[in-house]
Design a protein around this motif. Sequence first.
Motif, PDB file in Angstrom:
ATOM      1  N   LEU A  70      35.135  42.022  35.041  1.00  9.60           N
ATOM      2  CA  LEU A  70      34.271  42.086  36.165  1.00  9.60           C
ATOM      3  C   LEU A  70      35.070  42.701  37.235  1.00  9.60           C
ATOM      4  CD1 LEU A  70      31.483  41.673  36.806  1.00  9.60           C
ATOM      5  CD2 LEU A  70      32.057  39.261  37.422  1.00  9.60           C
ATOM      6  N   ASP A  71      36.163  42.335  37.668  1.00  8.67           N
ATOM      7  CA  ASP A  71      36.998  42.852  38.827  1.00  8.67           C
ATOM      8  C   ASP A  71      37.194  44.519  38.619  1.00  8.67           C
ATOM      9  OD1 ASP A  71      37.196  40.258  40.050  1.00  8.67           O
ATOM     10  OD2 ASP A  71      39.269  40.053  39.316  1.00  8.67           O
ATOM     11  N   SER A  72      37.426  45.098  37.473  1.00  8.17           N
ATOM     12  CA  SER A  72      37.611  46.272  37.404  1.00  8.17           C
ATOM     13  C   SER A  72      36.311  47.083  37.383  1.00  8.17           C
ATOM     14  CB  SER A  72      38.319  46.652  35.714  1.00  8.17           C
ATOM     15  OG  SER A  72      37.400  46.414  34.884  1.00  8.17           O
ATOM     16  N   LEU A  95      45.148  44.960  41.999  1.00  4.91           N
ATOM     17  CA  LEU A  95      44.451  43.634  41.971  1.00  4.91           C
ATOM     18  C   LEU A  95      43.865  43.496  40.639  1.00  4.91           C
ATOM     19  CD1 LEU A  95      43.690  43.122  45.622  1.00  4.91           C
ATOM     20  CD2 LEU A  95      45.507  42.318  44.764  1.00  4.91           C
ATOM     21  N   ALA A  96      43.025  44.443  40.433  1.00  7.96           N
ATOM     22  CA  ALA A  96      42.365  43.993  39.327  1.00  7.96           C
ATOM     23  C   ALA A  96      43.353  44.265  37.857  1.00  7.96           C
ATOM     24  CB  ALA A  96      41.238  45.035  38.894  1.00  7.96           C
ATOM     25  N   ALA A  97      44.104  44.785  37.940  1.00  9.57           N
ATOM     26  CA  ALA A  97      45.343  45.102  36.982  1.00  9.57           C
ATOM     27  C   ALA A  97      46.153  43.749  36.658  1.00  9.57           C
ATOM     28  CB  ALA A  97      46.245  46.214  37.092  1.00  9.57           C
ATOM     29  N   VAL A 116      40.274  47.909  32.604  1.00  4.37           N
ATOM     30  CA  VAL A 116      40.767  48.382  33.837  1.00  4.37           C
ATOM     31  C   VAL A 116      41.200  49.790  34.036  1.00  4.37           C
ATOM     32  CG1 VAL A 116      42.760  48.368  35.390  1.00  4.37           C
ATOM     33  CG2 VAL A 116      41.924  46.216  34.507  1.00  4.37           C
ATOM     34  N   VAL A 117      41.573  50.451  32.626  1.00  6.95           N
ATOM     35  CA  VAL A 117      41.729  51.970  32.474  1.00  6.95           C
ATOM     36  C   VAL A 117      40.519  52.508  32.322  1.00  6.95           C
ATOM     37  CG1 VAL A 117      43.030  53.444  30.870  1.00  6.95           C
ATOM     38  CG2 VAL A 117      44.317  51.587  31.663  1.00  6.95           C
TER      39      VAL A 117
END
Length: 127
Positions: A70-72, A95-97, A116-117
């Motif tokens: 969700l962050d990514s 931060l997401a990573a 994330v990627v």
Amino acid sequence: MIAPTSASLRAGMFRIALAGMVALLVSQGWSLPEAWPAYLAAGLAAIFGVLLIWGRPAILMREKLAHTALDSVLVGVLVAGTGGESSPFFLVYLLAALGVAWIETPARAVAAAAAVVGSYLLVVVAA
């Protein structure tokens, strides 16, 4: 409902504070019609923080993969809404990573890293 822990309270409060700071910074450089996706991402991040504080839904409390995914996605929307690859918010991907480090099993860590990627690549290709 799973009772919120002190870690989820801190994570929720951090997300709310970060969302407020992002909204403030976005308001300094972009108007609402220009950067509505960034404002949407900040609002959704604040809602995510409130949900973490409340301890609802339970999957957010027990699945760190859900946090990172969700962050990514939210960071991707923020970056896409503020200029794509030239966005000053590109570093927020770090931060997401960092969320990948908290994931317990290797398979879920790989899935979180892929989220994330994948979010990063979507923003770069869409820009």
